[in-house]
Design a protein around this motif. Structure first.
Motif, PDB file in Angstrom:
ATOM      1  N   LYS A   1     -45.337 -26.783 -40.973  1.00  0.00           N
ATOM      2  CA  LYS A   1     -46.132 -25.879 -40.425  1.00  0.00           C
ATOM      3  C   LYS A   1     -45.086 -24.632 -40.565  1.00  0.00           C
ATOM      4  O   LYS A   1     -43.855 -24.773 -40.350  1.00  0.00           O
ATOM      5  CB  LYS A   1     -46.364 -25.976 -38.818  1.00  0.00           C
ATOM      6  CG  LYS A   1     -47.829 -26.701 -38.612  1.00  0.00           C
ATOM      7  CD  LYS A   1     -48.154 -26.699 -37.193  1.00  0.00           C
ATOM      8  CE  LYS A   1     -47.872 -28.093 -36.863  1.00  0.00           C
ATOM      9  NZ  LYS A   1     -47.868 -28.249 -35.408  1.00  0.00           N
ATOM     10  N   GLU A   2     -45.841 -23.522 -41.001  1.00  0.00           N
ATOM     11  CA  GLU A   2     -45.005 -21.875 -41.098  1.00  0.00           C
ATOM     12  C   GLU A   2     -44.849 -21.500 -39.635  1.00  0.00           C
ATOM     13  O   GLU A   2     -45.645 -20.955 -39.077  1.00  0.00           O
ATOM     14  CB  GLU A   2     -45.477 -21.151 -41.881  1.00  0.00           C
ATOM     15  CG  GLU A   2     -44.949 -21.079 -43.366  1.00  0.00           C
ATOM     16  CD  GLU A   2     -43.520 -20.761 -43.407  1.00  0.00           C
ATOM     17  OE1 GLU A   2     -43.104 -19.824 -42.852  1.00  0.00           O
ATOM     18  OE2 GLU A   2     -42.772 -21.672 -44.298  1.00  0.00           O
ATOM     19  N   GLU A   3     -43.554 -22.220 -38.917  1.00  0.00           N
ATOM     20  CA  GLU A   3     -43.350 -21.341 -37.511  1.00  0.00           C
ATOM     21  C   GLU A   3     -42.282 -20.342 -37.872  1.00  0.00           C
ATOM     22  O   GLU A   3     -41.354 -20.505 -38.359  1.00  0.00           O
ATOM     23  CB  GLU A   3     -43.217 -22.383 -36.775  1.00  0.00           C
ATOM     24  CG  GLU A   3     -44.006 -22.727 -35.567  1.00  0.00           C
ATOM     25  CD  GLU A   3     -43.711 -23.606 -34.675  1.00  0.00           C
ATOM     26  OE1 GLU A   3     -43.247 -23.455 -33.333  1.00  0.00           O
ATOM     27  OE2 GLU A   3     -43.504 -24.977 -35.049  1.00  0.00           O
ATOM     28  N   ASN A   4     -42.615 -18.928 -37.189  1.00  0.00           N
ATOM     29  CA  ASN A   4     -41.480 -18.188 -37.167  1.00  0.00           C
ATOM     30  C   ASN A   4     -40.487 -18.455 -36.461  1.00  0.00           C
ATOM     31  O   ASN A   4     -40.576 -18.844 -35.339  1.00  0.00           O
ATOM     32  CB  ASN A   4     -41.998 -16.712 -36.728  1.00  0.00           C
ATOM     33  CG  ASN A   4     -42.996 -16.277 -37.786  1.00  0.00           C
ATOM     34  OD1 ASN A   4     -42.816 -16.610 -39.018  1.00  0.00           O
ATOM     35  ND2 ASN A   4     -43.817 -15.221 -37.257  1.00  0.00           N
ATOM     36  N   SER A   5     -39.211 -18.478 -37.057  1.00  0.00           N
ATOM     37  CA  SER A   5     -37.929 -18.587 -36.439  1.00  0.00           C
ATOM     38  C   SER A   5     -37.253 -17.519 -36.487  1.00  0.00           C
ATOM     39  O   SER A   5     -37.143 -16.810 -37.447  1.00  0.00           O
ATOM     40  CB  SER A   5     -37.438 -20.008 -36.997  1.00  0.00           C
ATOM     41  OG  SER A   5     -36.925 -19.646 -38.221  1.00  0.00           O
ATOM     42  N   LEU A   6     -36.053 -17.445 -35.429  1.00  0.00           N
ATOM     43  CA  LEU A   6     -35.211 -16.111 -35.480  1.00  0.00           C
ATOM     44  C   LEU A   6     -33.747 -16.672 -35.204  1.00  0.00           C
ATOM     45  O   LEU A   6     -33.575 -17.214 -34.362  1.00  0.00           O
ATOM     46  CB  LEU A   6     -35.637 -14.997 -34.313  1.00  0.00           C
ATOM     47  CG  LEU A   6     -34.767 -13.973 -34.130  1.00  0.00           C
ATOM     48  CD1 LEU A   6     -34.804 -13.047 -35.306  1.00  0.00           C
ATOM     49  CD2 LEU A   6     -35.150 -13.193 -32.843  1.00  0.00           C
ATOM     50  N   PHE A   7     -32.830 -16.126 -36.130  1.00  0.00           N
ATOM     51  CA  PHE A   7     -31.616 -16.316 -35.963  1.00  0.00           C
ATOM     52  C   PHE A   7     -30.866 -15.098 -35.321  1.00  0.00           C
ATOM     53  O   PHE A   7     -30.924 -14.089 -36.056  1.00  0.00           O
ATOM     54  CB  PHE A   7     -30.880 -16.514 -37.337  1.00  0.00           C
ATOM     55  CG  PHE A   7     -29.362 -17.103 -37.253  1.00  0.00           C
ATOM     56  CD1 PHE A   7     -29.227 -18.548 -36.745  1.00  0.00           C
ATOM     57  CD2 PHE A   7     -28.367 -16.043 -37.048  1.00  0.00           C
ATOM     58  CE1 PHE A   7     -27.550 -18.778 -36.658  1.00  0.00           C
ATOM     59  CE2 PHE A   7     -27.049 -16.510 -37.101  1.00  0.00           C
ATOM     60  CZ  PHE A   7     -26.724 -17.870 -37.089  1.00  0.00           C
ATOM     61  N   VAL A   8     -30.216 -15.060 -34.249  1.00  0.00           N
ATOM     62  CA  VAL A   8     -29.632 -14.026 -33.787  1.00  0.00           C
ATOM     63  C   VAL A   8     -28.096 -14.094 -33.778  1.00  0.00           C
ATOM     64  O   VAL A   8     -27.434 -14.800 -33.273  1.00  0.00           O
ATOM     65  CB  VAL A   8     -29.855 -13.883 -32.134  1.00  0.00           C
ATOM     66  CG1 VAL A   8     -29.494 -12.581 -31.396  1.00  0.00           C
ATOM     67  CG2 VAL A   8     -31.482 -14.146 -31.868  1.00  0.00           C
ATOM     68  N   ALA A   9     -27.497 -13.189 -34.590  1.00  0.00           N
ATOM     69  CA  ALA A   9     -26.208 -13.095 -34.942  1.00  0.00           C
ATOM     70  C   ALA A   9     -25.466 -12.047 -34.013  1.00  0.00           C
ATOM     71  O   ALA A   9     -26.151 -11.205 -33.611  1.00  0.00           O
ATOM     72  CB  ALA A   9     -25.637 -12.831 -36.393  1.00  0.00           C
ATOM     73  N   PHE A  10     -24.171 -12.267 -33.805  1.00  0.00           N
ATOM     74  CA  PHE A  10     -23.651 -11.233 -33.046  1.00  0.00           C
ATOM     75  C   PHE A  10     -22.232 -10.887 -33.493  1.00  0.00           C
ATOM     76  O   PHE A  10     -21.631 -11.720 -33.978  1.00  0.00           O
ATOM     77  CB  PHE A  10     -23.583 -11.770 -31.559  1.00  0.00           C
ATOM     78  CG  PHE A  10     -22.784 -13.107 -31.578  1.00  0.00           C
ATOM     79  CD1 PHE A  10     -21.409 -13.308 -31.503  1.00  0.00           C
ATOM     80  CD2 PHE A  10     -23.426 -14.436 -31.698  1.00  0.00           C
ATOM     81  CE1 PHE A  10     -20.824 -14.465 -31.382  1.00  0.00           C
ATOM     82  CE2 PHE A  10     -23.040 -15.533 -31.652  1.00  0.00           C
ATOM     83  CZ  PHE A  10     -21.324 -15.923 -31.579  1.00  0.00           C
ATOM     84  N   ILE A  11     -21.642  -9.663 -33.146  1.00  0.00           N
ATOM     85  CA  ILE A  11     -20.411  -9.147 -33.178  1.00  0.00           C
ATOM     86  C   ILE A  11     -19.726  -8.958 -31.937  1.00  0.00           C
ATOM     87  O   ILE A  11     -20.158  -7.841 -31.374  1.00  0.00           O
ATOM     88  CB  ILE A  11     -20.428  -8.216 -34.184  1.00  0.00           C
ATOM     89  CG1 ILE A  11     -21.157  -8.272 -35.471  1.00  0.00           C
ATOM     90  CG2 ILE A  11     -18.777  -7.715 -34.435  1.00  0.00           C
ATOM     91  CD1 ILE A  11     -21.372  -7.272 -36.174  1.00  0.00           C
ATOM     92  N   GLY A  12     -18.683  -9.563 -31.433  1.00  0.00           N
ATOM     93  CA  GLY A  12     -18.178  -9.335 -30.266  1.00  0.00           C
ATOM     94  C   GLY A  12     -18.504  -9.995 -29.230  1.00  0.00           C
ATOM     95  O   GLY A  12     -19.824 -10.629 -29.022  1.00  0.00           O
ATOM     96  N   GLU A  13     -17.834 -10.456 -28.079  1.00  0.00           N
ATOM     97  CA  GLU A  13     -18.364 -11.019 -26.835  1.00  0.00           C
ATOM     98  C   GLU A  13     -19.482 -10.791 -26.071  1.00  0.00           C
ATOM     99  O   GLU A  13     -20.281 -11.508 -25.791  1.00  0.00           O
ATOM    100  CB  GLU A  13     -16.741 -10.992 -25.935  1.00  0.00           C
ATOM    101  CG  GLU A  13     -16.882 -12.202 -24.948  1.00  0.00           C
ATOM    102  CD  GLU A  13     -17.083 -13.678 -25.445  1.00  0.00           C
ATOM    103  OE1 GLU A  13     -17.567 -14.448 -24.743  1.00  0.00           O
ATOM    104  OE2 GLU A  13     -16.525 -13.975 -26.740  1.00  0.00           O
TER     105      GLU A  13
END
Ligand code: AMP
Length: 417
Positions: free
Chosen positions: A323-335
């Motif tokens: 199933k095409e389910e939208n997913s999100l990757f949340v990257a970060f810089i710093g604490e």
């Protein structure tokens, strides 16, 4: 490293997804027929199977994993599930509920067989039992569940073969016929000579080619059915005809287990090799009594081997419908950004939206590579600037399309609203 036991498998990755999809279809189809799930123990007292499956069967004679516990009680890992379901039906008083009880199961089965393609020592069966009903329409409905499962799971080229082995009254004469034939004919294997007396139906499906050729031209069980059994079989066929379910009448189908009466059936698909049976079943009116109940409960059911379903799907080149389910990757810089990213990801997951974050302290490049490997739909990078403005750019990982979204609108965006 310790290896897994011979004849067992680990299921993971895409295979695990395929299994999950198949199991969901099974639950769905069984539910639409009004069946309820039953889960019974993996092990039972050995006697349940000796009596329920029959002490002349290969399963009981050669294939059971039997062990004694510390109090020297004999237990067996279940080599099939019908006997267990019947025990549970009786033990829990399910006969006091509405009739028929339609019970289905999915679970592991254990048989000490020589492993080969399609034959394992631990495998999975799904099955269904209709208890407390003796009508031919019940047999028809049960066969139609198997048919519907094949269709919905997407197995092509399977054949349903049905037969009637009659009730014990009809079988008496047939047994004598087989015994006389085996006795007066040279060339039957030593097993058939023995089976002619212990389990004459098994002569009919002996794997030995010579035995099969010696049976050509002899009468089969259908020639010996009494009136009641003949009518029952005719009604089962009429039901299948009415539902447009294709089948073949095959007098060679006798099933290996002792408890069957009247209707028996098997489903085969050639594409999976020598072990072509996907499953089978039939009517077993005397089973409950044979495992010690005072009640006489008619029943009909089947069991299908799910590993063979997977083999059939693979042979057809069928794979998981992802199933095409939208997913999100949340990257970060710093604490600080990391903490905000964690918060966003957790909130998305709480709303059933697949979201992911790095747990390995990767740098930004590493995080993006990871998101790519996971096949995430969108990614977003949080730094000091984004935290301050409470918004960030969400990027489609495939198309590169970008959009600025306020943190408070991420859910809506991910849900496509
Ligand atoms: P049976 O109760 O022996 O007729 O088995 C029903 C179905 O379970 C078979 O048609 C197979 O699909 C499956 N099955 C039986 N034995 C094995 C095994 N050793 N390994 C994998 N599947 C099996």
């Amino acid at each position: 490293m310790i290896k897994r036991p011979k004849g067992t498998f680990d299921i993971y990755g895409m295979d695990a997804k395929l299994w999950k999809q198949m199991e969901e279809t099974i639950h769905h189809v069984c539910y639409s027929f009004g069946a309820e799930e039953i889960r019974t123990p993996i092990f039972e007292f050995t006697d349940l199977f000796v009596r329920g499956v029959g002490d002349t069967t290969d399963i009981v004679q050669k294939e059971m994993y039997t062990f004694s516990d510390r109090a020297d009680r004999s237990f067996t890992l279940r080599p099939e599930l019908t006997a267990s379901v019947m025990r549970a039906y009786d033990e829990n008083g399910l006969h006091n509920l509405h009739k028929p009880q339609k019970l289905y199961y999915i679970g592991p089965i254990f048989r000490a067989e020589t492993p080969q393609k399609g034959r394992q020592r631990q495998f999975t069966q799904m099955g269904i039992e209709y208890l407390g009903v003796d009508s031919p329409e019940a047999d028809g409905e049960v066969i139609s569940i198997a048919y519907m499962l094949l269709k919905k799971i997407g197995i092509e080229g399977a054949t349903i073969r049905i037969n009637s082995i009659g009730s014990p009254a009809s079988r008496k004469e047939f047994y004598t016929h087989i015994q006389e034939h085996v006795e007066k004919t040279e060339g039957f294997c030593k097993f058939c000579k023995e089976r002619a007396y212990t389990n004459p139906l098994r002569v009919i499906d002996c794997k030995n080619e010579e035995c099969q050729s010696l049976l050509i031209g002899t009468k089969n069980m259908l020639d010996f059915l009494n009136k009641e059994d003949t009518i029952h079989f005719e009604e089962v066929k009429k039901y299948l005809d009415r539902m447009h379910i294709p089948y073949i009448v095959d007098p060679k189908i006798v099933r290996g287990l002792d408890y069957y009466v009247k209707t028996v059936f098997e489903i085969h698909v050639d594409s999976i090799g020598a072990q072509s049976a996907l499953g089978g079943g039939g009517r077993y009116d005397g089973l409950l009594k044979s495992i010690g109940s005072s009640k006489d409960t008619p029943g009909v059911g089947f069991a299908l081997g799910l590993e063979r379903f997977v083999l059939a799907l693979q042979a057809q080149g069928k794979w998981v419908d992802e199933k095409e389910e939208n997913s999100l990757f949340v990257a970060f810089i710093g604490e600080k950004a990391k903490e905000k990213a964690e918060e966003i990801v957790f909130a998305l997951r709480q709303a059933d939206i697949p979201a992911e974050i790095d747990l390995l302290n990767r740098n930004l490049r590493g995080q993006m590579k990871y998101a790519d490997k996971l096949g995430m739909t969108y990614s977003m990078v949080l730094g000091e600037d984004e935290i301050e403005k409470e918004k960030a750019i969400i990027k489609h990982m495939q198309t590169g399309e970008e959009k600025e979204i306020a943190f408070s609108n991420i859910h809506q965006f991910m849900e496509g609203k």
